[in-house]
Design an enzyme around this catalytic site. Structure first.
Site, PDB file in Angstrom:
ATOM      1  N   ARG A  92       0.830  -1.208   0.000  1.00 14.22           N
ATOM      2  CA  ARG A  92       0.000   0.000   0.000  1.00 14.22           C
ATOM      3  C   ARG A  92       0.861   1.253   0.000  1.00 14.22           C
ATOM      4  O   ARG A  92       0.605   2.194  -0.703  1.00 14.22           O
ATOM      5  CB  ARG A  92      -0.899  -0.012   1.237  1.00 14.22           C
ATOM      6  CG  ARG A  92      -1.521   1.314   1.554  1.00 14.22           C
ATOM      7  CD  ARG A  92      -2.710   1.174   2.448  1.00 14.22           C
ATOM      8  NE  ARG A  92      -3.676   0.285   1.871  1.00 14.22           N
ATOM      9  CZ  ARG A  92      -4.470  -0.525   2.577  1.00 14.22           C
ATOM     10  NH1 ARG A  92      -4.394  -0.541   3.886  1.00 14.22           N
ATOM     11  NH2 ARG A  92      -5.323  -1.316   1.981  1.00 14.22           N
ATOM     12  N   TYR A  93       1.871   1.266   0.855  1.00 16.46           N
ATOM     13  CA  TYR A  93       2.729   2.447   0.986  1.00 16.46           C
ATOM     14  C   TYR A  93       3.957   2.269   0.095  1.00 16.46           C
ATOM     15  O   TYR A  93       4.330   1.138  -0.240  1.00 16.46           O
ATOM     16  CB  TYR A  93       3.168   2.605   2.449  1.00 16.46           C
ATOM     17  CG  TYR A  93       2.008   2.718   3.417  1.00 16.46           C
ATOM     18  CD1 TYR A  93       1.331   3.913   3.567  1.00 16.46           C
ATOM     19  CD2 TYR A  93       1.593   1.619   4.160  1.00 16.46           C
ATOM     20  CE1 TYR A  93       0.275   4.027   4.451  1.00 16.46           C
ATOM     21  CE2 TYR A  93       0.528   1.718   5.039  1.00 16.46           C
ATOM     22  CZ  TYR A  93      -0.124   2.924   5.189  1.00 16.46           C
ATOM     23  OH  TYR A  93      -1.169   3.024   6.060  1.00 16.46           O
TER      24      TYR A  93
ATOM     25  N   ARG B 293       7.212   0.067   1.835  1.00 16.29           N
ATOM     26  CA  ARG B 293       7.069  -1.027   2.793  1.00 16.29           C
ATOM     27  C   ARG B 293       5.898  -1.932   2.405  1.00 16.29           C
ATOM     28  O   ARG B 293       4.966  -1.491   1.748  1.00 16.29           O
ATOM     29  CB  ARG B 293       6.880  -0.506   4.221  1.00 16.29           C
ATOM     30  CG  ARG B 293       5.788   0.534   4.360  1.00 16.29           C
ATOM     31  CD  ARG B 293       6.121   1.476   5.513  1.00 16.29           C
ATOM     32  NE  ARG B 293       5.072   2.446   5.764  1.00 16.29           N
ATOM     33  CZ  ARG B 293       4.990   3.614   5.136  1.00 16.29           C
ATOM     34  NH1 ARG B 293       5.839   3.909   4.171  1.00 16.29           N
ATOM     35  NH2 ARG B 293       4.027   4.462   5.431  1.00 16.29           N
TER      36      ARG B 293
ATOM     37  N   CYS C 286      -3.820 -17.705  15.041  1.00 16.05           N
ATOM     38  CA  CYS C 286      -3.418 -16.919  16.208  1.00 16.05           C
ATOM     39  C   CYS C 286      -3.564 -17.812  17.429  1.00 16.05           C
ATOM     40  O   CYS C 286      -4.357 -18.761  17.407  1.00 16.05           O
ATOM     41  CB  CYS C 286      -4.340 -15.726  16.399  1.00 16.05           C
ATOM     42  SG  CYS C 286      -4.219 -14.570  15.073  1.00 16.05           S
TER      43      CYS C 286
ATOM     44  N   CYS D  79      -9.017 -12.647  19.019  1.00 13.87           N
ATOM     45  CA  CYS D  79      -9.523 -11.455  19.712  1.00 13.87           C
ATOM     46  C   CYS D  79     -10.868 -11.102  19.102  1.00 13.87           C
ATOM     47  O   CYS D  79     -11.022 -11.098  17.883  1.00 13.87           O
ATOM     48  CB  CYS D  79      -8.548 -10.301  19.527  1.00 13.87           C
ATOM     49  SG  CYS D  79      -6.862 -10.772  19.909  1.00 13.87           S
TER      50      CYS D  79
ATOM     51  N   CYS E 280     -10.912  -8.300  16.415  1.00 13.73           N
ATOM     52  CA  CYS E 280      -9.912  -8.405  15.345  1.00 13.73           C
ATOM     53  C   CYS E 280     -10.436  -7.820  14.029  1.00 13.73           C
ATOM     54  O   CYS E 280     -11.517  -8.155  13.577  1.00 13.73           O
ATOM     55  CB  CYS E 280      -9.526  -9.858  15.133  1.00 13.73           C
ATOM     56  SG  CYS E 280      -8.329 -10.040  13.806  1.00 13.73           S
TER      57      CYS E 280
ATOM     58  N   ARG F  51      -9.175  -8.451  11.143  1.00 11.91           N
ATOM     59  CA  ARG F  51      -9.097  -9.473  10.079  1.00 11.91           C
ATOM     60  C   ARG F  51      -9.933 -10.689  10.438  1.00 11.91           C
ATOM     61  O   ARG F  51      -9.603 -11.819  10.086  1.00 11.91           O
ATOM     62  CB  ARG F  51      -7.646  -9.888   9.857  1.00 11.91           C
ATOM     63  CG  ARG F  51      -6.779  -8.772   9.395  1.00 11.91           C
ATOM     64  CD  ARG F  51      -5.560  -9.260   8.596  1.00 11.91           C
ATOM     65  NE  ARG F  51      -4.733  -8.120   8.255  1.00 11.91           N
ATOM     66  CZ  ARG F  51      -3.628  -7.785   8.919  1.00 11.91           C
ATOM     67  NH1 ARG F  51      -3.207  -8.516   9.930  1.00 11.91           N
ATOM     68  NH2 ARG F  51      -2.936  -6.725   8.566  1.00 11.91           N
TER      69      ARG F  51
ATOM     70  N   ASP G 101     -11.700  -0.302  13.418  1.00 11.45           N
ATOM     71  CA  ASP G 101     -12.067  -0.347  11.992  1.00 11.45           C
ATOM     72  C   ASP G 101     -13.550  -0.675  11.800  1.00 11.45           C
ATOM     73  O   ASP G 101     -14.249  -1.018  12.760  1.00 11.45           O
ATOM     74  CB  ASP G 101     -11.228  -1.417  11.276  1.00 11.45           C
ATOM     75  CG  ASP G 101      -9.779  -1.001  11.172  1.00 11.45           C
ATOM     76  OD1 ASP G 101      -9.523   0.214  11.092  1.00 11.45           O
ATOM     77  OD2 ASP G 101      -8.908  -1.893  11.185  1.00 11.45           O
TER      78      ASP G 101
ATOM     79  N   ASP H  30      -7.574   4.276  10.417  1.00 10.94           N
ATOM     80  CA  ASP H  30      -7.139   3.581   9.201  1.00 10.94           C
ATOM     81  C   ASP H  30      -8.234   3.829   8.170  1.00 10.94           C
ATOM     82  O   ASP H  30      -9.376   3.393   8.354  1.00 10.94           O
ATOM     83  CB  ASP H  30      -6.950   2.080   9.488  1.00 10.94           C
ATOM     84  CG  ASP H  30      -5.686   1.564   8.828  1.00 10.94           C
ATOM     85  OD1 ASP H  30      -5.302   2.116   7.789  1.00 10.94           O
ATOM     86  OD2 ASP H  30      -5.100   0.597   9.360  1.00 10.94           O
TER      87      ASP H  30
ATOM     88  N   LYS I 158      -3.182   4.875   7.133  1.00  9.71           N
ATOM     89  CA  LYS I 158      -3.424   5.457   8.458  1.00  9.71           C
ATOM     90  C   LYS I 158      -3.415   6.980   8.393  1.00  9.71           C
ATOM     91  O   LYS I 158      -2.490   7.567   7.850  1.00  9.71           O
ATOM     92  CB  LYS I 158      -2.356   4.984   9.436  1.00  9.71           C
ATOM     93  CG  LYS I 158      -2.419   3.503   9.678  1.00  9.71           C
ATOM     94  CD  LYS I 158      -1.252   3.041  10.498  1.00  9.71           C
ATOM     95  CE  LYS I 158      -1.079   1.549  10.371  1.00  9.71           C
ATOM     96  NZ  LYS I 158      -0.546   1.147   9.031  1.00  9.71           N
TER      97      LYS I 158
HETATM   98  S1  SF4 Z   1      -6.007  -9.049  16.752  1.00  7.82           S
HETATM   99 FE1  SF4 Z   1      -6.543 -10.601  15.224  1.00  7.82          FE
HETATM  100  S2  SF4 Z   1      -4.626 -11.078  14.200  1.00  7.82           S
HETATM  101 FE2  SF4 Z   1      -4.108 -10.052  16.135  1.00  7.82          FE
HETATM  102  S3  SF4 Z   1      -3.837 -11.725  17.608  1.00  7.82           S
HETATM  103 FE3  SF4 Z   1      -5.934 -11.041  17.784  1.00  7.82          FE
HETATM  104  S4  SF4 Z   1      -7.060 -12.400  16.413  1.00  7.82           S
HETATM  105 FE4  SF4 Z   1      -4.934 -12.565  15.868  1.00  7.82          FE
END
Ligand code: SF4
Length: 427
Positions: free
Chosen positions: A111-112, A115, A124, A128, A131, A133, A292, A329, A336
């Site tokens: 994107r940038y 990088r 994971c 979370c 999250c 994603r 997000d 974001d 960002k």
């Molecule tokens: S925020 Fe998402 S990618 Fe990061 S550790 Fe938690 S579940 Fe995994």
């Protein structure tokens, strides 16, 4: 968590201190939660429904930090599924940051300018609930294969402008040492890659993974920077503090990315305590993220005004290196965008009027002879101009380009002008 509580768990579960045991024994069903949290029948039903759509996985270590009796416990809210994840928010998107469109090869986001983000796993240690994603993490149908990683590495090799590679996922530190080392070695062998970064939540949710061997291995590929993801002061325990110390002692610069979460850390006092604990553990608070627009996390979102309020209470009130950059974001993939309280009140050619954190208003006298011409022989400038095209607002300052305005795509006035021009020329 007290050291005493830790030793109780370590005694009760023989493998407690071994990260592989923590992974093998992740809590993935409601029945396994009984040891860690009190649940009513309704709450159990809600967890069932939400985890059918967005899977649950919690390390026993992180679950042990839950305050059993508190339904609003900030640890509980981050790891136990909630029926509100199933409510469709009006702004929800599957890929709010448009990462898929910025992927020239699978698993790599470019994107940038200088990088890239290289996804090395979808797994994971814990899922979370907030999250961004969510759509990919833990989904076996979108696993990242060695073939994808190699394609990503080949892409980096072919793009000499890439000087910084961020390994992310999922969580890269969930990979076994040998596997992670293979990736680190290949990226480090690319001559134009100056810095490798790793984004991980392992020090927070499975600190047992930060073994002396892992720290020694990463050290061989310096400069490697690690960004972790602490959201609440309660996540600082003797174990997580030890994990951070091990990484810092291996010479790894540490940063932290906190997500602003409603009902968890959306309070100036909580964030202030969090940044102080981070700095005490040699971790620089790097970003404070506005949540997000991902599907299933609307109930975690706060208004942007809450972030501004928090920044007001940090800037000037505590050491500058404790203050993260608050960012939104950009939905749609603009990257960002830093958001700050307004400190600049007014400006003339000769004076700039500013206010400080206490509300004191002051004037800064601009220099009398401000004209300055760069020496034409400056080697840094020459090198920069050979390698880089100016981008975005930079173009307005670029004497070579003589751009006087930037017009967004689809601008109606511009479209009318083009039609008039065409007609005038008889096209
Ligand atoms: S925020 Fe998402 S990618 Fe990061 S550790 Fe938690 S579940 Fe995994």
């Amino acid at each position: 968590m007290s050291a005493q509580f830790l030793s109780v768990n370590a005694k009760k579960h023989e493998g407690w201190l071994d990260w592989r045991w923590q992974l093998r024994n992740r809590i993935q069903s409601v029945d396994e939660l009984y040891e860690y949290v009190n649940l009513t029948a309704d709450e159990k039903q809600n967890i069932h429904m939400a985890s059918d759509v967005f899977p649950m996985a919690i390390t026993p270590y992180y679950a042990s930090l839950i305050n059993k009796a508190d339904p609003q416990c900030p640890i509980r809210l981050q790891c136990i599924p909630d029926y509100r994840e199933l409510i469709e928010g009006q702004s929800d998107m599957d890929d709010p940051l448009n990462e898929d469109s910025d992927s020239p090869v699978p698993g790599l986001t470019h994107r940038y300018p200088d990088r890239v983000l290289l996804l090395v796993t979808n797994e994971c240690s814990m899922y979370c609930r907030h999250c961004t994603r969510k759509r990919k993490v833990g989904d076996n149908n979108t696993s990242i294969m060695d073939r994808d990683i190699n394609q990503g590495i080949d892409y980096i090799k072919k793009h000499p402008e890439i000087r910084d590679v961020l390994l992310s996922g999922g969580d890269p530190l969930i990979l076994p040492n040998a596997c992670l080392e293979r990736i680190l070695r290949k990226v480090r062998e690319i001559p134009h890659v100056q810095v490798i970064r790793i984004g991980t939540r392992v020090p927070v949710v499975m600190p047992q993974r930060i073994t002396p061997e892992l720290a020694r291995m990463i050290k061989r590929y310096h400069p490697v920077w690690i960004n972790t993801h602490f959201n609440h002061p309660r996540e600082f325990t003797p174990d997580s503090i030890r994990a951070l110390a091990r990484l810092a002692d291996a010479g790894i610069p540490l940063g932290n990315q906190t997500v602003l979460l409603r009902g968890i850390n959306d309070c100036p006092m909580i964030i202030k305590k969090l940044v102080h604990l981070l700095v005490k553990s040699r971790v620089r608070p790097y970003y404070l993220y506005q949540c997000d627009l991902s599907r299933g996390i609307e109930h975690f979102r706060t208004p942007v005004a809450k972030g501004i309020e928090i920044m007001e209470s940090l800037i000037g009130h505590t050491s500058g290196f404790c203050v993260p950059t608050y960012v939104v974001d950009a939905p749609g993939g603009g990257g960002k965008i830093p958001v700050l309280p307004n400190y600049q009140l007014s400006m003339t050619n000769t004076k700039t009027v500013l206010r400080n954190y206490e509300g004191v208003i002051c004037v800064y006298d601009e220099p009398k002879n401000a004209d300055f011409v760069c020496p034409p022989a400056c080697a840094i400038c020459k090198d920069h101009n050979i390698r880089h095209e100016s981008v975005g607002l930079e173009e307005l300052f670029d004497p070579q380009k003589q751009v006087i305005s930037l017009v967004p795509e689809g601008n109606l006035r511009k479209a009318r002008y083009t039609v008039r021009e065409s007609k005038a020329h008889g096209y």
